[in-house]
Scaffold this motif. Structure first.
Motif, short mmCIF file in Angstrom:
data_model
loop_
_atom_site.label_atom_id
_atom_site.label_comp_id
_atom_site.label_asym_id
_atom_site.label_seq_id
_atom_site.Cartn_x
_atom_site.Cartn_y
_atom_site.Cartn_z
N ALA A 1 42.28 33.92 38.95
CA ALA A 1 41.09 33.08 39.09
C ALA A 1 41.44 31.61 38.83
O ALA A 1 40.95 30.71 39.53
CB ALA A 1 40.00 33.54 38.13
N GLN B 1 33.91 36.42 40.38
CA GLN B 1 34.62 37.69 40.42
C GLN B 1 35.30 37.98 39.09
O GLN B 1 35.22 39.08 38.56
CB GLN B 1 35.66 37.69 41.55
CG GLN B 1 36.45 39.00 41.64
CD GLN B 1 37.43 39.02 42.79
OE1 GLN B 1 37.41 38.13 43.64
NE2 GLN B 1 38.28 40.02 42.85
N ASN C 1 35.18 32.69 43.14
CA ASN C 1 36.38 33.22 42.49
C ASN C 1 36.15 33.40 41.00
O ASN C 1 36.54 34.43 40.40
CB ASN C 1 37.57 32.27 42.71
CG ASN C 1 37.86 32.01 44.17
OD1 ASN C 1 37.94 30.86 44.59
ND2 ASN C 1 38.03 33.06 44.96
N ALA D 1 43.16 30.35 41.88
CA ALA D 1 42.19 30.19 42.96
C ALA D 1 41.40 28.90 42.78
O ALA D 1 41.13 28.18 43.75
CB ALA D 1 41.26 31.40 43.02
N CYS E 1 35.43 27.50 44.76
CA CYS E 1 36.00 28.38 43.74
C CYS E 1 34.94 29.04 42.87
O CYS E 1 35.28 29.86 42.01
CB CYS E 1 37.00 27.63 42.88
SG CYS E 1 36.27 26.44 41.74
#
Length: 466
Positions: free
Chosen positions: A317, A335, A332, A320, A329
């Motif tokens: 992450a 998640q 990201n 990302a 982002c």
């Protein structure tokens, strides 16, 4: 007494901002903070009796800190001086303190109001301390930051802290309706605006009276003008409230409150709360890489070996966020936040680390046992470096019955795995290893390189190139 202040309550010109024109001049006009200035409450009694002592007003913007100071200016029998922490230095402070000391000899008290007192550095705050201690001045400070962190402990201990809260929506509506009726506001004009539109402004203000009044003023000034009235349309309201400013200071207390809320939501396996607080931080302008770094810490501190993959997810992450940046982002981070929230939890790594650090701090600096030292030279061999070392890979069990801790800590344990997630497998493996070293049977070998218990470091042979 004469008040040496910019707070003189002369009539304000109509061109001044609506919030300034409507600033309350008495406690009866003051809206909100009933827990402090409601009938019979402590601060109200102190103001009405003119028994003010040094105090700090702490609260978010637009809740009445400066207004209360101005009300005190109207009620007190002391000389009143206001300071701005942004523009004043130690020289100005000392000059005012000397004047206050001279006034004290004449039997006149001096009340000094310091706006944004948290912006004063330690030396500037220290300049107030002797005069507060002697009673030469009564200090009233206003701050949006936590006084525990921003005010010197010695000065803070001599001040009463009053916490002001964000205004309720009903409080804001009361202010807005007053602005429409008061001659100092729009009382001399016919303004057509619905209560539903006022509620939109109240919600947009997020507890900040100044924001609410400024927004109302903008909406009225941009309304549709006719011979009879000024009409505020829904379109104008939408334009004036298109960007809600949520309270978030990337360097202040709200920064730490938000990251605490995110961390504790994930720890409590609450993905909804965690995603909300993460998005609040991003909306306030927080650096996504900062959030990602906190997720990396969380992955080891609160998930650990219960799900070893969590650390990889958090690091991914971060990468990302570095590659994508904002706004891409955000998903990201979402998640990673959801993954960490739903992962099994274990703080065994954290407690092991903290326990080891505690022993290191309170115990003597123990030498490395000779048998696990390298012996790359003849002299070191003669000094018994590496003597008794057993290369684990040469054993059937791939384990050696030797301790790697200093003698004074022999048998001491730091890592106590839980039965959560994959750490249950680690716990079973460690139990077998410890039993073997204490003289038990041979432990089972790890099942496969992918198992988390395989990810343990094994020291190599004692060779000169190690």
């Amino acid at each position: 007494m004469e008040q040496m202040s910019l707070f003189n309550m002369e009539d304000r010109p109509e061109t001044s901002p609506l919030a300034s024109r409507l600033r309350p001049q008495s406690l009866d006009e003051f809206v909100g903070q009933k827990h402090l200035v409601g009938p019979g409450r402590l601060l109200r009694r102190l103001i009405e009796r003119d028994e003010i002592s040094s105090m700090i007003f702490w609260g978010p913007p637009g809740v009445g800190k400066t207004t209360l100071a101005r009300i005190i200016a109207n009620k007190t029998k002391a000389d009143f001086i206001d300071f701005s922490a942004v523009t004043s230095g130690i020289k100005e402070i000392k000059e005012v303190m000397q004047r206050a000391q001279s006034s004290r000899y004449m039997g006149v008290r001096t009340l000094v109001f310091v706006d944004e007192i948290h912006r004063f550095n330690k030396a500037q705050q220290d300049a107030f301390l002797p005069y507060v201690e002697k009673g030469s001045i009564i200090l009233v400070g206003a701050t949006t930051e936590n006084p525990s962190f921003e005010i010197n402990a010695a000065l803070l201990s001599r001040c009463k802290v009053f916490v002001l809260k964000a205004l309720e929506e009903d409080d804001i509506l009361q202010l807005l309706n007053h602005a429409l009726k008061s001659p100092s506001g729009f009382g001399n004009q016919k303004v057509e605006i619905s209560q539903d539109q006022l509620k939109v402004i109240a919600r947009f203000a997020n507890g900040d009276a100044r924001t609410a009044l400024n927004t109302l003023e903008m909406a009225v000034l941009n309304g549709e003008i006719s011979a009879e009235k000024m009409t505020v349309t829904d379109e104008v309201i939408a334009q004036c409230t298109s960007r809600r400013s949520l309270l978030y200071d990337k360097t202040g207390e709200e920064h730490y409150n938000m990251i605490s809320a995110l961390h504790k939501s994930m720890r409590n396996s609450d993905p909804d709360g965690a995603v909300y607080w993460m998005c609040r931080m991003l909306d306030g302008g927080e650096d996504p890489l900062y959030i990602a770094r906190r997720l990396i810490r969380f992955a080891s501190e609160d998930v650990g070996m219960a799900d070893p993959q969590a650390l990889s997810i958090a690091v991914a992450a971060y990468q990302a966020c570095h590659f994508n940046g904002m706004p891409e982002c955000d998903v990201n981070l979402t998640q990673a936040v959801v993954y960490l929230s739903m992962a099994p939890k274990s703080n065994a790594l954290y407690t092991a680390c903290e326990a080891a650090k505690k022993d290191i701090k309170k115990r003597p600096a123990e030498p490395v046992p000779l048998h696990i030292r390298n012996a790359p030279t003849k002299l070191m061999e003669e000094l018994h470096y590496g003597e008794g070392y057993i290369y684990a890979h040469d054993t059937k069990e791939k384990l050696a019955k030797m301790t790697c801790l200093p003698d004074s800590l022999s048998g001491h344990t730091y890592y106590h795995p839980t039965d959560q997630g994959k750490e249950a497998q680690v716990a079973a493996r460690l139990k077998e290893i410890r039993a073997f070293r204490e003289g038990g049977g041979s432990p089972d070998a790890p099942k496969s390189p992918e198992d988390p218990e395989e990810n343990m470091s094994h020291e190599g042979r004692n060779t000169s190139n190690e």
